[in-house]
Design an enzyme around this catalytic site. Structure first.
Site, PDB file in Angstrom:
ATOM      1  N   HIS A   1       0.835  -1.209   0.000  1.00  0.00           N
ATOM      2  CA  HIS A   1       0.000   0.000   0.000  1.00  0.00           C
ATOM      3  C   HIS A   1       0.864   1.252   0.000  1.00  0.00           C
ATOM      4  O   HIS A   1       1.288   1.731   1.050  1.00  0.00           O
ATOM      5  CB  HIS A   1      -0.922  -0.006   1.228  1.00  0.00           C
ATOM      6  CG  HIS A   1      -1.986   1.047   1.182  1.00  0.00           C
ATOM      7  ND1 HIS A   1      -3.228   0.872   1.726  1.00  0.00           N
ATOM      8  CD2 HIS A   1      -2.000   2.295   0.647  1.00  0.00           C
ATOM      9  CE1 HIS A   1      -3.956   1.959   1.532  1.00  0.00           C
ATOM     10  NE2 HIS A   1      -3.227   2.839   0.884  1.00  0.00           N
TER      11      HIS A   1
ATOM     12  N   ASN B   1      -4.917   6.273  -7.021  1.00  0.00           N
ATOM     13  CA  ASN B   1      -5.495   7.623  -6.891  1.00  0.00           C
ATOM     14  C   ASN B   1      -4.532   8.688  -7.391  1.00  0.00           C
ATOM     15  O   ASN B   1      -4.177   9.618  -6.689  1.00  0.00           O
ATOM     16  CB  ASN B   1      -5.929   7.895  -5.452  1.00  0.00           C
ATOM     17  CG  ASN B   1      -4.791   7.874  -4.469  1.00  0.00           C
ATOM     18  OD1 ASN B   1      -3.773   7.229  -4.724  1.00  0.00           O
ATOM     19  ND2 ASN B   1      -4.928   8.576  -3.369  1.00  0.00           N
TER      20      ASN B   1
ATOM     21  N   HIS C   1     -10.832   0.860   1.266  1.00  0.00           N
ATOM     22  CA  HIS C   1     -10.542   1.896   2.268  1.00  0.00           C
ATOM     23  C   HIS C   1     -11.864   2.092   3.003  1.00  0.00           C
ATOM     24  O   HIS C   1     -12.798   2.639   2.441  1.00  0.00           O
ATOM     25  CB  HIS C   1     -10.106   3.169   1.548  1.00  0.00           C
ATOM     26  CG  HIS C   1      -9.993   4.381   2.423  1.00  0.00           C
ATOM     27  ND1 HIS C   1      -8.899   5.212   2.396  1.00  0.00           N
ATOM     28  CD2 HIS C   1     -10.830   4.917   3.336  1.00  0.00           C
ATOM     29  CE1 HIS C   1      -9.076   6.205   3.258  1.00  0.00           C
ATOM     30  NE2 HIS C   1     -10.257   6.046   3.842  1.00  0.00           N
TER      31      HIS C   1
ATOM     32  N   ASP D   1       1.208   2.588   3.796  1.00  0.00           N
ATOM     33  CA  ASP D   1       0.335   3.660   3.296  1.00  0.00           C
ATOM     34  C   ASP D   1       1.146   4.929   3.045  1.00  0.00           C
ATOM     35  O   ASP D   1       0.718   6.042   3.361  1.00  0.00           O
ATOM     36  CB  ASP D   1      -0.834   3.934   4.254  1.00  0.00           C
ATOM     37  CG  ASP D   1      -1.910   4.819   3.604  1.00  0.00           C
ATOM     38  OD1 ASP D   1      -1.826   5.070   2.392  1.00  0.00           O
ATOM     39  OD2 ASP D   1      -2.827   5.252   4.330  1.00  0.00           O
TER      40      ASP D   1
ATOM     41  N   GLY E   1      -1.897  12.342   5.215  1.00  0.00           N
ATOM     42  CA  GLY E   1      -0.880  11.414   4.735  1.00  0.00           C
ATOM     43  C   GLY E   1       0.428  11.474   5.491  1.00  0.00           C
ATOM     44  O   GLY E   1       0.827  12.523   6.008  1.00  0.00           O
TER      45      GLY E   1
END
Lengths: 322, 490
Positions: free
Chosen positions: B113, B147, B232, B362, B381
């Site tokens: 991820h 994305n 998600h 992530d 993030g």
């Protein structure tokens, strides 16, 4: 103990004795401000910048008068939201002001935490003039000062805060200030605006009090008789659109304060009514009550200048006796 | 991928080889031939004379001159090695030895991820910078989320990522395709064409698929391709405007909350949809952050629903208090948000018992100009490619919360298995593609974002003192990263 801080970010950060020192310092300041010649040379040559990202005539004027009464130079900067979206960053603006010689940046901002965030990035002192839903420490201080003036003490008082506690920075500063000084706080409003669990905000920062320092009441009528003072919060009308209450009419029926209601619902005769302003007269408080003897709203405005003078004075390194 | 010109035959000597997929944790020699694992022999056995008859004496001839890299195997050992390795080795002329004494020899880690931002947001990160950050952090394979701008929702976009990754010659990059066209949550993207082009999973990460019927169809349709659908989990109507975990801390800080209930209800819904879709449908829950979601996973597993899950280092190690203690530092702003201590403990327990299968970073790079703003204006993030291993070593392995084998399983074999990666990725079995990292478990270093290979510097672990650092990283038997020689060789 001299007051040793660069910034005033919130009442959560202050100790009881620091809060009391500010209140004690504000008393002589009020005298200064009440003289025909309202000037004191303490801050001559120092620069305070009002950096306001939200419009607020009252708070900005109050800070400006406080600084000028202490002979500081004042610069007012009103930043429109549009220039924020243009990419003019808060840090960049603050660094510019610092380069221009600002000693204090008085920051009003719609983002919670903006003053705390900025304080770590500039050498200038940062004074929080209201940040999002977080704190409005000078408002909290002036509420304490006014209450003490009216009641002679804070310890042991039961103070209601009525309205949109969820989004209110005034409510948070009042909660910290009142509980640290030994008052009990009753948060009053619909559960959508006084969210369950809000009393747990003290968990990380417990105050030592016999009673639970914060209680929640959804029914104003029920709790009104035990209150010594009540802070009426301004209702932001846009909350209705988000479904937090069904209509202004219904809110008013449940939570508006007026003199008739205070009589009917058995409020103490010496109940003090405060409002941080600007009030939606007729909505959360009647005009008649706002102008009555119970109301301390005018004193709040005047005391605001004295408290802000005290804050500037202490941040500049002054002491009560010095 | 062009990986020629570099010798891909190696003899990694005397490291501690940890390969939970084959129950191995011992000092051993590893031979890489033509970019694949040819043989692994415990040190005692190899020195004594392994199954193939390598004599200890002959091999130890090379030991003194071994150094850390770049030395030709002596011809005296050729016969014995050839025997030990079987017919795989035609000639040992190109065999290089590397002294791995004191190092851990791990299968290349797999981060399932990451956000590499290309195409469209190259100022945050590119496939090349992200792939380098990955390899420097021990990840020889990463799977990147779709994305981007535009979203990776068609075969051409998937091929673009693969081509850029091949050119970067750092970590392998496996693209994840969007579930829906443009990630708009309206129509299914061309899954078959994307899988053919190299997509290993589908996800609308950043958002859940709000339309339950559509997600059900995605789960059913992906059955045909054997790929996981990565969700998600959140309820956008509950989280709208939120910037941190909902609860007393958010109330205290005056920040809008994101309630745990949104994640929990979405995980629950998705598990039910996976059950509806039937046997073989594979649901994977990205970045689990709540104790409630852990309970739902437990329930789903007990019902036989095929669901896997991952957790990030920041959700394992930090709580919402970091928002307060950092003075509203936007580097603590992440989606899903840092939660409570009870959530953190539940995640850790679930990871230890295997209810959560994988650790994933992530990795979500942003420009410092975007992050260095007021809390509610900053993007969500945290970067993680270059800190994950060090954090796992320092905060999970060193205190005894995970063994090295458990950690390697969750960082390599498990995510490789969830994604169905080829070539024995995440393991060191004979015949597996030689994606290998050598780690100095005692190396101490400080997180200094300015030194990252990633363009993102947004980490709440800035200034942390960590243990455990990648020294060498091989991809397909090619030594691409060598910290002793300043980093990237490619």
């Amino acid at each position: 103990m001299p007051f040793q801080r660069k910034d005033l970010l919130g009442l959560e950060d202050l100790t009881r004795s620091e809060i009391e020192e500010i209140l004690d310092t504000a008393r002589p300041m009020l005298e200064v401000f009440s003289r025909p010649v309202k000037k004191y040379p303490t801050l001559r040559g120092r620069i305070m910048v009002n950096l306001f990202y939200e419009p607020s005539t009252r708070t900005r004027t109050s800070f400006e008068l406080a600084a000028k009464a202490l002979s500081a130079d004042v610069v007012n900067i009103a930043v429109s939201t549009s220039s924020v979206t243009k990419g003019e960053s808060l840090a960049d603006t603050a660094h510019t002001l610092e380069a221009l010689g600002a000693d204090w940046i008085v920051l009003r901002h719609s983002s919670s935490g903006a003053p705390a965030w900025l304080a770590r990035r500039v050498r200038a002192g940062v004074i929080n003039a209201g940040d999002g839903s977080h704190e409005h420490p000078t408002q909290g201080l002036l509420d304490l000062f006014t209450l003490r003036q009216r009641k002679g003490r804070i310890e042991g008082l039961r103070v209601g805060i009525v309205g949109d506690v969820l989004h209110s920075r005034v409510a948070r500063s009042d909660i910290w200030g009142l509980t640290k000084l030994g008052a009990q706080v009753v948060l009053i409003g619909p559960p959508t605006l006084v969210p369950p669990g809000i009393e747990r905000i003290l968990d990380k920062n417990p105050v030592h009090a016999a009673e639970p320092p914060i209680t929640v009441a959804y029914d104003l009528k029920e709790v009104l008789p035990v209150l010594d003072a009540v802070v009426v919060l301004r209702l932001q009308l846009e909350r209705q659109k988000r479904g937090l209450f069904p209509s202004v009419e219904e809110y008013s029926r449940l939570y508006r304060l007026d003199s008739e209601r205070l009589r009917e619902w058995g409020a103490k005769p010496d109940l003090v009514v405060m409002h941080p302003g600007p009030a939606n007269l007729g909505l959360e408080i009647s005009e008649e009550l706002a102008n009555s003897d119970r109301s301390a709203i005018r004193e709040q405005v005047r005391n605001g200048v004295a408290v802000r003078m005290a804050v500037l004075y202490l941040l500049a390194g002054g002491t009560v006796t010095g | 991928m062009k990986e020629t010109n570099s010798p891909r035959n190696w003899w990694l000597r005397g490291g501690r080889v940890i390969d939970p997929a084959h129950d191995r944790d011992e000092r051993a020699d590893v031979w890489i031939v033509d970019g694949r694992i040819a043989a692994i022999r415990p040190v005692e056995e190899a020195r004594r004379g392994g199954p193939g008859g390598a004599s200890a004496g002959a091999i130890s001839d090379n030991e003194d001159g071994g150094g850390r890299s770049g030395h030709e195997a002596g011809s005296a050992g050729d016969e014995e090695l050839r025997a030990a390795l079987g017919a795989a080795v035609g000639t040992l002329a190109g065999l290089q030895t590397l002294d791995a004494d004191g190092l851990l020899v791990l299968p290349g880690l797999v981060d399932m991820h990451v956000h590499l931002r290309e195409p469209g947001q190259e100022r945050k990160e590119t496939i090349a910078t992200g792939a380098r950050a990955a390899l420097a952090g021990g990840f020889t394979s990463v799977a990147c989320m779709p994305n981007t701008e535009p979203a990776l929702d068609n075969a051409a976009a998937i091929r673009f990522v693969r081509e850029r990754a091949a050119a970067a010659r750092a970590a392998r990059v496996y693209p994840i395709g969007a579930i829906t066209k443009g990630r708009r949550g309206e129509e299914l993207a061309p899954v078959g064409e994307m899988v053919e082009a190299g997509a290993v999973a589908i996800s609308d990460d950043g958002n859940p698929v709000a339309d339950a019927a559509l997600l059900r169809h995605a789960l059913e349709y992906s059955l045909r391709f054997g790929i996981p659908v990565i969700e998600h989990c959140d309820d956008p109507t509950l989280s709208a405007g939120g910037v941190m975990n909902e609860g007393p801390t958010a109330l205290r800080l005056g920040l809008r909350g994101i309630p745990a209930a949104g994640e929990v209800s979405c995980v629950f819904r998705d598990c039910l949809l996976a059950e509806l879709a039937g046997t073989g449908a594979r649901l994977h829950i990205a970045h689990v952050s709540t104790a409630g979601a852990v309970e739902v996973l437990r329930w789903a597993r007990s019902r036989g629903i095929q669901v896997t899950a991952e957790v990030t280092p920041h959700h394992l190690l930090l709580t919402e208090e970091a928002v307060a203690s950092s003075g509203y530092d936007p580097d603590t702003k992440v989606n899903p948000p840092l939660r409570t201590e009870a959530d953190r403990r539940a995640l850790l327990a679930a990871l230890r018992e295997g209810l959560i299968d994988c650790i994933a970073s992530d990795h979500a790079p942003h420009m410092s100009e975007e992050k260095n703003v007021e809390y509610d204006l900053a993007p969500f993030g945290i970067v993680g490619l270059e800190t994950t291993l060090g954090l796992v070593v320092t905060d999970l392995i060193a205190p005894g919360l995970l063994t090295w084998s458990d950690a390697v399983w969750r960082l390599a074999a498990a995510p490789a298995r969830v994604l169905g990666l080829p070539g024995g990725a995440g393991t060191l079995g004979p015949g597996a593609v030689a994606d290998v990292v050598l780690v100095d478990p005692e190396a101490e270093w400080v997180v200094e974002p300015g030194t990252f290979y990633s363009r993102g510097r947004n980490t709440p672990f800035r200034g942390r003192e960590l243990k455990g650092q990648v020294i060498y990283a091989f991809v397909g038997g090619e030594l691409r990263f060598d910290r002793t020689r300043g980093g990237f060789l490619t």
